[in-house]
Write a protein that holds these residues in place. Structure first.
Motif, short mmCIF file in Angstrom:
data_model
loop_
_atom_site.label_atom_id
_atom_site.label_comp_id
_atom_site.label_asym_id
_atom_site.label_seq_id
_atom_site.Cartn_x
_atom_site.Cartn_y
_atom_site.Cartn_z
N ASN A 23 0.83 -1.21 0.00
CA ASN A 23 0.00 0.00 0.00
C ASN A 23 0.86 1.26 0.00
N ILE A 24 1.88 1.29 0.84
CA ILE A 24 2.73 2.48 0.94
C ILE A 24 3.51 2.68 -0.36
N MET A 25 4.10 1.60 -0.87
CA MET A 25 4.91 1.72 -2.08
C MET A 25 4.07 2.11 -3.29
N MET A 26 2.88 1.58 -3.39
CA MET A 26 2.02 1.91 -4.53
C MET A 26 1.45 3.32 -4.43
N ARG A 27 1.27 3.83 -3.18
CA ARG A 27 0.82 5.21 -3.06
C ARG A 27 1.89 6.17 -3.56
N ILE A 28 3.15 5.82 -3.32
CA ILE A 28 4.25 6.64 -3.83
C ILE A 28 4.24 6.64 -5.36
N VAL A 29 4.02 5.45 -5.94
CA VAL A 29 3.95 5.34 -7.39
C VAL A 29 2.79 6.18 -7.93
N VAL B 48 1.46 8.86 -6.63
CA VAL B 48 1.77 10.29 -6.54
C VAL B 48 2.65 10.71 -7.71
N ILE B 49 3.65 9.89 -8.02
CA ILE B 49 4.53 10.20 -9.15
C ILE B 49 3.75 10.15 -10.46
N PRO C 164 2.05 14.66 -14.93
CA PRO C 164 2.36 14.28 -16.32
C PRO C 164 3.87 14.10 -16.50
N LEU C 165 4.23 13.02 -17.17
CA LEU C 165 5.64 12.67 -17.32
C LEU C 165 6.43 13.78 -17.99
N THR C 166 5.89 14.34 -19.06
CA THR C 166 6.61 15.40 -19.78
C THR C 166 6.82 16.62 -18.89
N LEU C 167 5.79 17.01 -18.13
CA LEU C 167 5.91 18.16 -17.24
C LEU C 167 6.95 17.90 -16.17
N TYR C 168 6.96 16.69 -15.62
CA TYR C 168 7.93 16.35 -14.58
C TYR C 168 9.36 16.44 -15.13
N VAL C 169 9.56 15.91 -16.32
CA VAL C 169 10.90 15.95 -16.92
C VAL C 169 11.32 17.38 -17.19
N ILE C 170 10.38 18.22 -17.65
CA ILE C 170 10.70 19.63 -17.89
C ILE C 170 11.12 20.31 -16.59
N ILE D 29 19.44 15.16 -18.78
CA ILE D 29 18.25 14.55 -19.37
C ILE D 29 18.18 13.06 -19.04
N ILE D 30 19.33 12.40 -18.90
CA ILE D 30 19.34 10.99 -18.48
C ILE D 30 18.79 10.87 -17.07
N VAL D 31 19.25 11.74 -16.16
CA VAL D 31 18.78 11.71 -14.77
C VAL D 31 17.29 12.03 -14.71
N ALA D 32 16.86 13.03 -15.47
CA ALA D 32 15.46 13.44 -15.43
C ALA D 32 14.53 12.32 -15.90
N ILE D 33 14.89 11.67 -17.00
CA ILE D 33 14.04 10.58 -17.51
C ILE D 33 14.14 9.36 -16.60
N GLY D 34 15.35 9.05 -16.13
CA GLY D 34 15.53 7.84 -15.33
C GLY D 34 14.84 7.87 -13.99
N THR D 35 14.61 9.06 -13.41
CA THR D 35 14.01 9.13 -12.08
C THR D 35 12.51 8.87 -12.07
N VAL D 36 11.85 8.99 -13.22
CA VAL D 36 10.39 8.85 -13.22
C VAL D 36 9.88 7.82 -14.21
N PHE D 37 10.78 7.29 -15.03
CA PHE D 37 10.33 6.44 -16.14
C PHE D 37 10.07 5.00 -15.72
N TRP D 38 10.36 4.67 -14.46
CA TRP D 38 10.28 3.29 -13.99
C TRP D 38 8.88 2.94 -13.47
N VAL D 39 7.97 3.88 -13.45
CA VAL D 39 6.66 3.66 -12.82
C VAL D 39 5.89 2.54 -13.52
N ASP D 40 5.84 2.57 -14.85
CA ASP D 40 5.09 1.54 -15.58
C ASP D 40 5.69 0.16 -15.38
N MET D 41 7.02 0.10 -15.38
CA MET D 41 7.68 -1.18 -15.15
C MET D 41 7.35 -1.73 -13.76
N ALA D 42 7.35 -0.87 -12.76
CA ALA D 42 7.06 -1.31 -11.40
C ALA D 42 5.64 -1.86 -11.29
#
Length: 395
Positions: free
Chosen positions: A227-233, A235-236, A240-246, A259-272
């Motif tokens: 529950n806790i881990m999925m609530r974090i997901v 929130v992220i 919107p992914l594009t807005l977050y990266v900007i 740009i690698i750091v920006a994309i890498g920090t939020v792009f894992w949500v779907d995989m998780a």
């Protein structure tokens, strides 16, 4: 009523004679799971086309720039906006060495070539007639006028008659032409492929590890941990992914690493999320209970039993995340938050070409086609892997 078998000969009912050595013969060879996956993937033509294109693109991005005598930053304003297709003209056809040239409609200048389309040099004007809006060139006793009083400009002979073109040739010096600063578009295209693919693969690799272990831990333990881990997901995911990266790019400043750091920090949500869903299904299987009974720890169960059984959805998701990362990187570079000049990515090439779209559409065509074909290739490969890895489709 007569019996339906009365006309059948008695020997037709005799048992079939099968030799002992053929009793256990299996007509089709037995294949392992991965052999069957490879066989079905090989038969999927769109997927194989996508795989071949990706391999060719990676090879061109790695070795292509080093094989060219041009660089991605070398500028020559005299050779700006040279098209990839040259419309050649000929002067002195009766002489032993006729002169071939083409007209650059952007600056109304003539460039000398050979008959195959190899660029030699820019030709010097004898004089300029500004009143009649024409440039005058001299080739021995022959005069050639470039009349730009109306567009498109015309090439006239000494008697002011239009000169027929000799034919069209592919530019042998600059295969994809040059940009507004005289830089080779092909080398910048290959270098842009290197930048875009590197960003995509590194960001996807980071997402691979974060998403797998985050989703695996959440799905395996369940309960309050889940529950806790999925609530974090969630929130992220609400941002919107594009807005977050900007926003990340504004904080970190634009650049390759940022740009690698920006994309890498939020792009894992779907995989998780995908890995978590697989874990919730697999953790109740009998082989997991057997591993627990034999004393296997949580880490061993996750890494040796559960995660390997989710490799199919993971690989499919991975191949579909790469084109998304390429598109995001290209968009960031397009709006000026990507790599810095003179470095080139497909996004920066597209952004620069938009300004000259009407006059030089080829400058936009090549990066736009590269982005489109790469995304198609990865999506074809992802769809092929999805079908090949599905054991329900095994025949």
């Amino acid at each position: 009523m007569s019996s339906p078998t009365k006309d059948v000969a008695a020997e037709k009912w005799a048992p079939a004679k099968i030799s002992t050595d053929q009793a256990e013969y299996i007509a089709a060879p037995s294949l392992t799971y991965w052999q069957d996956v490879r066989s079905r993937l090989w038969k999927n033509r769109p997927a194989m086309f996508g795989l071949a294109f990706i391999i060719l693109l990676i090879g061109a991005a790695i070795f292509g720039p080093s094989l060219s005598r041009h660089t991605y930053f070398e500028q020559d304003l005299k050779l700006s906006n040279i098209p990839p297709i040259l419309e050649l003209y000929q002067v002195g056809a009766d002489t032993p060495e006729p002169t071939y040239f083409f007209l650059n409609s952007g600056n109304f200048k003539l460039y000398a070539t050979d008959e195959h389309g190899v660029l030699k040099s820019i030709l010097r004007t004898k004089r300029k007639d500004l009143m009649k809006k024409r440039h005058i060139y001299e080739f021995g006793e022959d005069l050639v006028y470039v009349d730009y009083s109306q567009l498109p400009p015309r090439i006239l002979d000494g008697e002011e008659n239009p000169i027929e073109n000799f034919g069209t040739r592919w530019n042998q010096t600059y295969w994809f032409g040059t940009d507004s600063l005289g830089r080779d578009v092909l080398v910048r295209q290959l270098y842009g492929a290197r930048i875009s693919l590197t960003v995509a693969f590194i960001a996807t690799l980071v997402n691979f590890f974060i998403g797998i272990f985050y989703g695996g831990i959440s799905g395996y333990f369940g309960g309050n941990v889940d529950n806790i881990m999925m609530r974090i997901v969630e929130v992220i995911a609400t941002i919107p992914l594009t807005l977050y990266v900007i926003l990340m790019m504004v904080v970190l400043q634009s650049g390759f690493i940022s740009i690698i750091v920006a994309i890498g920090t939020v792009f894992w949500v779907d995989m998780a999320r995908i890995v978590r869903g697989q874990m919730l299904t697999l953790k109740n299987q009998d082989y997991v209970d057997a591993a627990k009974t034999m004393g296997a720890g949580t880490w061993r169960i996750l890494t040796r039993h559960l995660l390997p059984n989710t490799i199919g959805p993971i690989l499919v998701t991975l191949t579909l995340l790469i084109p998304s990362a390429i598109f995001i990187e290209s968009f960031m570079s397009f709006i000026g938050l990507g790599v810095s000049v003179p470095m080139a990515s497909w996004g920066t090439l597209t952004s620069e070409a938009v300004e000259t779209l009407r006059a030089y559409p080829y400058q936009l065509f090549f990066p736009a086609a590269a982005i489109s074909m790469t995304m198609f290739a990865f999506n074809f490969l992802g769809d092929g892997l999805r079908d090949a890895l599905d054991p329900k489709l095994r025949t």
